[in-house]
Design a protein around this motif. Sequence first.
Motif, short mmCIF file in Angstrom:
data_model
loop_
_atom_site.label_atom_id
_atom_site.label_comp_id
_atom_site.label_asym_id
_atom_site.label_seq_id
_atom_site.Cartn_x
_atom_site.Cartn_y
_atom_site.Cartn_z
N ARG A 37 50.61 34.19 30.02
CA ARG A 37 50.74 34.41 31.40
C ARG A 37 52.17 34.23 31.74
O ARG A 37 52.86 35.05 32.33
N TYR A 44 47.22 35.85 36.31
CA TYR A 44 46.02 35.35 35.72
C TYR A 44 45.75 35.40 34.31
O TYR A 44 46.25 36.74 33.68
N VAL A 61 41.17 29.64 30.79
CA VAL A 61 41.79 30.30 31.72
C VAL A 61 43.20 29.56 32.29
O VAL A 61 43.08 28.55 32.11
N GLY A 63 46.11 29.92 35.54
CA GLY A 63 46.32 30.60 36.87
C GLY A 63 45.24 30.15 38.12
O GLY A 63 45.36 30.75 39.18
N VAL A 64 44.03 29.75 37.45
CA VAL A 64 43.04 29.30 38.34
C VAL A 64 42.73 27.84 38.32
O VAL A 64 42.79 27.15 37.33
#
Length: 381
Positions: A37, A44, A61, A63-64
């Motif tokens: 990222r 994301y 994940v 970015g969340v």
Amino acid sequence: MSQGPRSGLAAVSSALLAMSRHLEVRDVLKTIVASARELLDAQYAALGVPDDHGGFAQFVVDGVSDAQWKAIGPLPRQHGILAAMLREARTERLADVRKDPRFEGWPAAHPDMSDFLGLPIRDGDEVIGALFLANKDCAKQQGSCGFTSEDEELLALLAQHAAIALTNARLYERSRELTIAEERSRLAHELHDAVSQKLFSLRLTAQAAAALVDRDPSRAKGELQQVAALAAEAADELRDAVVELRPAALDEDGLLATLRTHIQVLDRAHTARVTFDGRGVRALPAAQEEAVLRVAQEALHNALRHSGAQHVDVTLDRRGGGAVLRVTDDGSGFDPQATRRAGRHLGLVSMRDRASGAGGSLTVESVPGKGTTIEMEVPGG
């Protein structure tokens, strides 16, 4: 322009070094996602590891936020274009993932995504993961993808090294599993050799005592005294066999990491909240590290099994060249003096023996209804 390639090379180098620092699979996955990222300047990123049923065994994940992830809820077994990538194992660069015929929508709390770049992570012919990026942070013309062919090449390079890092992490975890299995097998042999003969003698002596109780009580009493002596010897030999078995994780990971992992497992396994804080502790001699770990395990066992605690806090602090372990719970507590008079010791004798054997000391503070604190201090090398 001349700064661009050097900056890009430095970023790739940093990403590869970050991946190589970790050995646990979950840590490697998180590092790959975060590196991808940052490297491609995406909003994301995600990485899925396939299971044997067309879906994902693990999905990481970046970015969340945790709150967003919780609101999104569990992912479906099949993940639309993400799962399709596992089946088709090819790179995808899309201007708008929502317009792809394989797109199946997402939960209400899911962030909105448009431009998309995804590719498989391969180990030889096997697809061991799929890496996805969304929402390139750049100015985009209407209907165009922010991700470029250069981004695709860069991500492919990262994926090649990610495959190596992920494979190494899996081999490392498998090696640790085998080491644990081997040590369990060795322990079984140690216990059999050290204790089985004593237990056989104890059984025969107890049978003799039972036969003499009615017709010769005096001799029966002597046999029972022998039973007590044999039981004590068996307990000593059992303890020696267990103490000899140094946990493999200590040699591999060191005391701080081993304690942290152990406490994370306990926190997940029990309703009580179990926390750990380690501050600047240097590596200790092997005997001290093992003693600290064993005392921590015994104290945690007592707190979680017997005290009814809701919170158990473990800290490991540096003190001089050594360390101080502190295990505090908010459980039922006890009166240490009354416990000692009643002949019950809740493992306290064993913990004190371990502390003194490592050249350290152990103190116990407990009051009925007000919890317990066990503190152990050991010197350094």
